[in-house]
Design a protein around this motif. Structure first.
Motif, PDB file in Angstrom:
ATOM      1  N   TYR A 140       0.804  -1.218   0.000  1.00 26.88           N
ATOM      2  CA  TYR A 140       0.000   0.000   0.000  1.00 26.88           C
ATOM      3  C   TYR A 140       0.842   1.275   0.000  1.00 26.88           C
ATOM      4  O   TYR A 140       0.283   2.373  -0.055  1.00 26.88           O
ATOM      5  CB  TYR A 140      -0.977  -0.025   1.172  1.00 26.88           C
ATOM      6  N   LEU A 141       2.170   1.128   0.042  1.00 28.83           N
ATOM      7  CA  LEU A 141       3.029   2.279  -0.232  1.00 28.83           C
ATOM      8  C   LEU A 141       3.361   2.369  -1.711  1.00 28.83           C
ATOM      9  O   LEU A 141       4.079   3.281  -2.140  1.00 28.83           O
ATOM     10  CB  LEU A 141       4.317   2.185   0.584  1.00 28.83           C
ATOM     11  N   GLN A 142       2.840   1.420  -2.504  1.00 28.50           N
ATOM     12  CA  GLN A 142       3.136   1.335  -3.935  1.00 28.50           C
ATOM     13  C   GLN A 142       1.827   1.204  -4.724  1.00 28.50           C
ATOM     14  O   GLN A 142       1.537   0.155  -5.285  1.00 28.50           O
ATOM     15  CB  GLN A 142       4.037   0.130  -4.189  1.00 28.50           C
ATOM     16  N   ASP A 170      -2.164  -0.373   5.495  1.00 30.17           N
ATOM     17  CA  ASP A 170      -2.643   0.525   4.452  1.00 30.17           C
ATOM     18  C   ASP A 170      -2.893   1.896   5.069  1.00 30.17           C
ATOM     19  O   ASP A 170      -3.809   2.047   5.883  1.00 30.17           O
ATOM     20  CB  ASP A 170      -3.939  -0.020   3.843  1.00 30.17           C
ATOM     21  N   PRO A 171      -2.095   2.934   4.733  1.00 25.35           N
ATOM     22  CA  PRO A 171      -2.308   4.254   5.333  1.00 25.35           C
ATOM     23  C   PRO A 171      -3.700   4.823   5.077  1.00 25.35           C
ATOM     24  O   PRO A 171      -4.199   5.610   5.886  1.00 25.35           O
ATOM     25  CB  PRO A 171      -1.227   5.120   4.664  1.00 25.35           C
ATOM     26  N   THR A 172      -4.332   4.424   3.959  1.00 24.81           N
ATOM     27  CA  THR A 172      -5.686   4.910   3.682  1.00 24.81           C
ATOM     28  C   THR A 172      -6.756   4.075   4.385  1.00 24.81           C
ATOM     29  O   THR A 172      -7.918   4.472   4.437  1.00 24.81           O
ATOM     30  CB  THR A 172      -5.986   4.871   2.168  1.00 24.81           C
ATOM     31  N   GLU A 194      -3.694  -6.545  10.605  1.00 31.97           N
ATOM     32  CA  GLU A 194      -3.862  -6.502   9.148  1.00 31.97           C
ATOM     33  C   GLU A 194      -4.826  -7.580   8.678  1.00 31.97           C
ATOM     34  O   GLU A 194      -5.673  -7.332   7.802  1.00 31.97           O
ATOM     35  CB  GLU A 194      -2.502  -6.662   8.471  1.00 31.97           C
ATOM     36  N   LEU A 195      -4.731  -8.769   9.244  1.00 32.31           N
ATOM     37  CA  LEU A 195      -5.640  -9.850   8.866  1.00 32.31           C
ATOM     38  C   LEU A 195      -7.083  -9.472   9.183  1.00 32.31           C
ATOM     39  O   LEU A 195      -7.995  -9.701   8.376  1.00 32.31           O
ATOM     40  CB  LEU A 195      -5.250 -11.141   9.583  1.00 32.31           C
ATOM     41  N   GLN A 196      -7.301  -8.863  10.333  1.00 30.58           N
ATOM     42  CA  GLN A 196      -8.646  -8.431  10.701  1.00 30.58           C
ATOM     43  C   GLN A 196      -9.138  -7.323   9.776  1.00 30.58           C
ATOM     44  O   GLN A 196     -10.284  -7.348   9.309  1.00 30.58           O
ATOM     45  CB  GLN A 196      -8.669  -7.941  12.141  1.00 30.58           C
TER      46      GLN A 196
END
Length: 300
Positions: A140-142, A170-172, A194-196
């Motif tokens: 998510y940085l790319q 994911d920053p967004t 992250e999984l959640q």
């Protein structure tokens, strides 16, 4: 025989790691730190150095500029036996992450720079076939790369490579483009949060089950508890290694390296999960993500 065991794709940048009184107070307040270290950072770069230390022939496909930070990155990778395959940085400066590190948590401020420069067309068949396995980090940085990663992984598997993914946060917080990518991912390496976030399910067993149905193995970083894993037909846990924790920066990337090193040496999944948990724990013994990464003799 491919030239490399693993091709790691993603971010390479310095981390400015700050420890002590790191919670900013505005209004021109001045605070005193206890330590500051400028070290190699980026999830992909740290994973790559961990793989190399564990004996894998490792290449990193990443963009770094011809600037002070880029020079540091190239020097650090070369010193750790990682072959940098330079990508087009498209005129951006080398990225930078400032890590505000506390004993039990950390915050990160990132200047994307070259981190976001990769495009799907950069990962050609000629590049992919130089390795046995392709691992992508910091999805998510790319954002440009993420739009074509499902097709890249599909192509890689058709060419005979195995695939793995660590999205990082994911920053967004939108967690987009993942369904098709995960359908072409052999191993997904999230942490519990992250999984959640990705599945919308708070129970890790239920969350993992939604991904395993498509044939993806899920290997979850579980903090000091170690690791949990699910795959078609099996599940296991592995404890973390007791250590005196100095800094947790990059522990998840070293976890990835431990898992990949074991699997690419044809060790069973249960053993690979144990390697991952141990490698993640051991990396916390020193500041930054690479200084205390595990050597083969330190793993189970």
């Amino acid at each position: 025989m491919p030239e490399f065991d693993v091709l790691v794709v993603g971010d390479a940048n310095p981390d400015l790691l700050l420890r002590g009184d790191v919670r900013p107070r505005f209004g021109q307040a001045e605070q005193l730190l206890t330590a500051a270290d400028l070290v190699l950072g980026g999830s992909a770069a740290i994973t790559a150095t961990g793989c190399a230390r564990l004996g894998l022939r490792t290449a990193l496909f990443a963009a770094v500029a011809d600037d002070v930070f880029g020079t540091l990155v190239r020097q650090q990778l070369a010193a750790r036996d990682v072959t940098l395959l330079p990508a087009d940085g498209r005129g951006a400066p080398t990225g930078l992450t400032v890590v505000l590190s506390e004993p039990d948590d950390r915050g990160m401020l990132t200047l994307p720079g070259t981190i976001s420069a990769l495009r799907p067309t950069d990962l050609t068949d000629d590049l992919l076939t130089r390795a046995k396995h392709v691992h992508v980090a910091s999805l998510y940085l790319q954002p440009a790369l993420s739009t074509g990663l499902a097709e890249i992984f599909h192509r890689a598997r058709r060419l005979g490579l195995t695939t793995s993914l660590d999205t990082n946060w994911d920053p967004t917080e939108k967690w987009e483009s993942l369904t098709a990518i995960l359908q072409n991912t052999d191993v997904f390496l999230p942490n519990a949060a992250e999984l959640q976030a990705i599945t919308g399910l708070p129970n890790p067993d239920e969350a993992a089950a939604t991904l395993v149905r498509n044939g993806t193995a899920v290997v979850m970083k579980d903090g000091p508890r170690g690791a949990r894993a699910w795959w078609p037909g099996g599940t296991c846990t592995a404890p973390g290694r007791p250590v005196d924790v100095i800094d947790t920066t990059g522990a998840g990337d070293s976890f990835n390296a431990g898992f990949l090193a074991a699997r690419l040496a044809d060790r069973p999944l249960t053993e690979a999960v144990a390697w991952a948990a141990a490698a993640g724990s051991l990396s916390t013994r020193a500041p930054g993500g690479t200084a205390a990464q595990a050597f083969p003799h330190e793993l189970p």
